[in-house]
Write a protein that holds these residues in place. Structure first.
Motif, mmCIF file in Angstrom:
data_model
loop_
_atom_site.group_PDB
_atom_site.id
_atom_site.type_symbol
_atom_site.label_atom_id
_atom_site.label_comp_id
_atom_site.label_asym_id
_atom_site.label_seq_id
_atom_site.Cartn_x
_atom_site.Cartn_y
_atom_site.Cartn_z
ATOM 1 N N HIS A 10 0.915 -1.163 0.194
ATOM 2 C CA HIS A 10 -0.054 -0.044 0.107
ATOM 3 C C HIS A 10 0.949 1.301 0.010
ATOM 4 O O HIS A 10 1.827 1.239 0.781
ATOM 5 C CB HIS A 10 -0.906 -0.015 1.304
ATOM 6 N N SER A 16 -5.491 4.258 4.918
ATOM 7 C CA SER A 16 -6.143 2.834 4.420
ATOM 8 C C SER A 16 -7.045 2.283 5.672
ATOM 9 O O SER A 16 -6.879 2.491 6.842
ATOM 10 C CB SER A 16 -4.737 1.735 4.370
ATOM 11 N N VAL A 17 -7.915 1.445 5.296
ATOM 12 C CA VAL A 17 -8.854 0.796 5.987
ATOM 13 C C VAL A 17 -8.784 -0.739 5.864
ATOM 14 O O VAL A 17 -8.298 -1.375 6.929
ATOM 15 C CB VAL A 17 -10.392 0.880 6.097
ATOM 16 N N ALA A 18 -8.702 -1.193 4.719
ATOM 17 C CA ALA A 18 -8.606 -2.799 4.504
ATOM 18 C C ALA A 18 -7.323 -3.234 4.823
ATOM 19 O O ALA A 18 -7.091 -4.148 5.558
ATOM 20 C CB ALA A 18 -9.155 -2.953 3.291
ATOM 21 N N ASN A 19 -6.327 -2.568 4.239
ATOM 22 C CA ASN A 19 -4.871 -3.157 4.213
ATOM 23 C C ASN A 19 -4.443 -3.056 5.653
ATOM 24 O O ASN A 19 -3.721 -3.801 5.950
ATOM 25 C CB ASN A 19 -4.201 -2.526 3.049
ATOM 26 N N VAL A 68 -5.747 -3.195 -4.957
ATOM 27 C CA VAL A 68 -5.600 -3.092 -6.562
ATOM 28 C C VAL A 68 -5.729 -1.608 -6.832
ATOM 29 O O VAL A 68 -6.735 -0.678 -6.408
ATOM 30 C CB VAL A 68 -6.713 -3.866 -7.266
ATOM 31 N N TRP A 70 -5.785 0.794 -10.253
ATOM 32 C CA TRP A 70 -5.634 0.625 -11.804
ATOM 33 C C TRP A 70 -5.550 -0.568 -12.317
ATOM 34 O O TRP A 70 -4.581 -0.950 -13.051
ATOM 35 C CB TRP A 70 -4.827 1.831 -12.376
ATOM 36 N N TYR A 71 -6.135 -1.704 -11.593
ATOM 37 C CA TYR A 71 -6.205 -3.091 -12.135
ATOM 38 C C TYR A 71 -4.742 -3.540 -12.115
ATOM 39 O O TYR A 71 -4.196 -4.418 -12.728
ATOM 40 C CB TYR A 71 -6.643 -3.091 -13.656
ATOM 41 N N THR A 108 -7.249 -6.467 -2.255
ATOM 42 C CA THR A 108 -8.358 -6.070 -2.008
ATOM 43 C C THR A 108 -8.782 -5.193 -3.089
ATOM 44 O O THR A 108 -7.905 -4.736 -3.982
ATOM 45 C CB THR A 108 -8.283 -5.064 -0.521
ATOM 46 N N GLY A 110 -11.742 -1.987 -4.493
ATOM 47 C CA GLY A 110 -12.840 -1.237 -4.461
ATOM 48 C C GLY A 110 -14.284 -1.830 -4.899
ATOM 49 O O GLY A 110 -15.294 -1.788 -4.360
ATOM 50 N N ALA A 111 -14.052 -2.245 -6.178
ATOM 51 C CA ALA A 111 -15.229 -2.907 -6.726
ATOM 52 C C ALA A 111 -15.619 -4.234 -6.160
ATOM 53 O O ALA A 111 -14.822 -4.842 -5.436
ATOM 54 C CB ALA A 111 -15.058 -3.137 -8.262
ATOM 55 N N TYR A 116 -15.612 -8.618 -10.902
ATOM 56 C CA TYR A 116 -14.465 -9.217 -11.297
ATOM 57 C C TYR A 116 -15.101 -10.462 -12.050
ATOM 58 O O TYR A 116 -14.711 -11.583 -11.523
ATOM 59 C CB TYR A 116 -13.427 -9.138 -10.534
ATOM 60 N N VAL A 152 -14.262 -2.970 -0.881
ATOM 61 C CA VAL A 152 -13.529 -2.102 0.273
ATOM 62 C C VAL A 152 -13.297 -0.677 -0.338
ATOM 63 O O VAL A 152 -12.167 -0.393 -0.073
ATOM 64 C CB VAL A 152 -12.535 -2.783 1.041
ATOM 65 N N TYR A 154 -12.619 3.333 -0.935
ATOM 66 C CA TYR A 154 -12.421 4.469 -0.094
ATOM 67 C C TYR A 154 -13.451 5.438 -0.101
ATOM 68 O O TYR A 154 -13.675 6.204 0.696
ATOM 69 C CB TYR A 154 -10.948 4.987 -0.399
ATOM 70 N N ARG A 157 -16.225 5.093 2.841
ATOM 71 C CA ARG A 157 -15.556 5.316 4.327
ATOM 72 C C ARG A 157 -16.040 6.092 5.150
ATOM 73 O O ARG A 157 -16.382 5.840 6.110
ATOM 74 C CB ARG A 157 -13.975 5.409 4.218
HETATM 75 C C1 FMN Z 1 -5.492 5.019 -7.400
HETATM 76 C C2 FMN Z 1 -6.728 4.218 -7.074
HETATM 77 C C3 FMN Z 1 -6.765 3.457 -7.762
HETATM 78 C C4 FMN Z 1 -7.518 2.419 -7.837
HETATM 79 N N1 FMN Z 1 -8.159 1.386 -9.005
HETATM 80 C C5 FMN Z 1 -9.017 0.401 -8.474
HETATM 81 C C6 FMN Z 1 -9.118 -0.689 -9.597
HETATM 82 O O1 FMN Z 1 -8.793 -0.470 -10.793
HETATM 83 N N2 FMN Z 1 -10.067 -1.615 -9.270
HETATM 84 C C7 FMN Z 1 -10.993 -1.454 -8.065
HETATM 85 O O2 FMN Z 1 -11.702 -2.305 -7.960
HETATM 86 N N3 FMN Z 1 -10.543 -0.652 -7.115
HETATM 87 C C8 FMN Z 1 -9.746 0.377 -7.432
HETATM 88 N N4 FMN Z 1 -9.336 1.423 -6.450
HETATM 89 C C9 FMN Z 1 -9.773 1.019 -4.930
HETATM 90 C C10 FMN Z 1 -8.703 0.405 -3.901
HETATM 91 O O3 FMN Z 1 -8.558 -0.857 -4.604
HETATM 92 C C11 FMN Z 1 -9.558 0.506 -2.392
HETATM 93 O O4 FMN Z 1 -9.771 1.561 -2.064
HETATM 94 C C12 FMN Z 1 -8.590 -0.181 -1.871
HETATM 95 O O5 FMN Z 1 -8.535 -1.766 -2.046
HETATM 96 C C13 FMN Z 1 -9.040 -0.126 -0.377
HETATM 97 O O6 FMN Z 1 -7.885 -0.614 0.629
HETATM 98 P P1 FMN Z 1 -7.413 0.259 1.804
HETATM 99 O O7 FMN Z 1 -8.449 0.669 2.492
HETATM 100 O O8 FMN Z 1 -6.610 -0.543 2.374
HETATM 101 O O9 FMN Z 1 -6.777 1.588 1.067
HETATM 102 C C14 FMN Z 1 -8.237 2.202 -6.489
HETATM 103 C C15 FMN Z 1 -7.913 3.286 -5.605
HETATM 104 C C16 FMN Z 1 -7.158 4.177 -5.908
HETATM 105 C C17 FMN Z 1 -6.771 5.069 -4.856
#
Ligand code: FMN
Length: 184
Positions: A10, A16-19, A68, A70-71, A108, A110-111, A116, A152, A154, A157
């Protein structure tokens, strides 16, 4: 007793929340593992290659923990790999330092998980892991599977219920990951 190295990719665990939850819970579940927080060690992206190679050489099981972005892998984890996995060390005719080690991916998104899918976004979560799995093959490592939690984001949140749910599912993720590591 196998040596476990968990590499957190990360870019900012303060945001961060999840990681963050996964790393905190995993540290309780696996007190003897080594935890490599790339954002704390290398906020300037200047990787200490010798130090990282030494940690990897000691490990029997390597876990890559990341959100993840940007994939793909976050830039800091990508940079860590680009700098640390050097020809003649990890691969190439004389590069055998990672050979036989097991690699687990813990990720982890966001989607939500069901986005997927081949019939959803057009590709599954494992499609995103093709570069990591190819790297395992090149370096003679064994890909030991992945533990994955979606939804998960952001973006949600600020909602207290969503945040509590995210933390709870991240703790479950850590338990699953600890079990997977223990089974290797
Ligand atoms: C720059 C950026 C790019 C992201 N790209 C994706 C993505 O391609 N696919 C997806 O499902 N989530 C994407 N997300 C969401 C993150 O995967 C998600 O917020 C993260 O897994 C949550 O973990 P955290 O709470 O530890 O930050 C992106 C978030 C950021 C900030």
């Amino acid at each position: 007793m196998k040596n476990v190295l968990v590499v957190s990719g990360h870019t900012d665990l303060n945001d961060s929340v999840a990681n963050k939850t996964i790393m905190e819970e995993l540290a309780k579940l696996l007190p003897s593992a080594e935890f490599d927080y790339l954002d704390k060690l290398y906020p300037d992206y200047k990787i200490d290659v010798q130090a990282e190679q030494a940690k990897l050489e000691k490990a029997d099981v390597i876990v890559l923990q990341f959100p993840v972005f940007w994939y793909s892998l976050p830039s800091l984890l990508e940079r860590w790999m680009e700098q640390t996995f050097v020809h003649g060390w990890s691969h190439g005719r004389t590069g055998d330092k990672l050979k036989g080690k097991k690699l687990v991916v813990s990720l982890t998104t966001g989607a939500p998980e069901d986005a997927y899918r081949k019939d959803g976004m057009g590709y599954g979560i494992d499609d995103l892991l093709a570069p990591v799995i190819a790297t395992c093959t090149l370096c003679g490592m064994e890909y030991a599977g992945r533990v994955y939690t979606g939804d998960v984001s952001y973006a949600t949140r600020s909602d207290a219920a969503a945040l509590a749910d995210m933390k709870a599912r991240s703790a479950v993720h850590a338990e699953k990951l600890a079990k997977r590591i223990a089974s290797l």
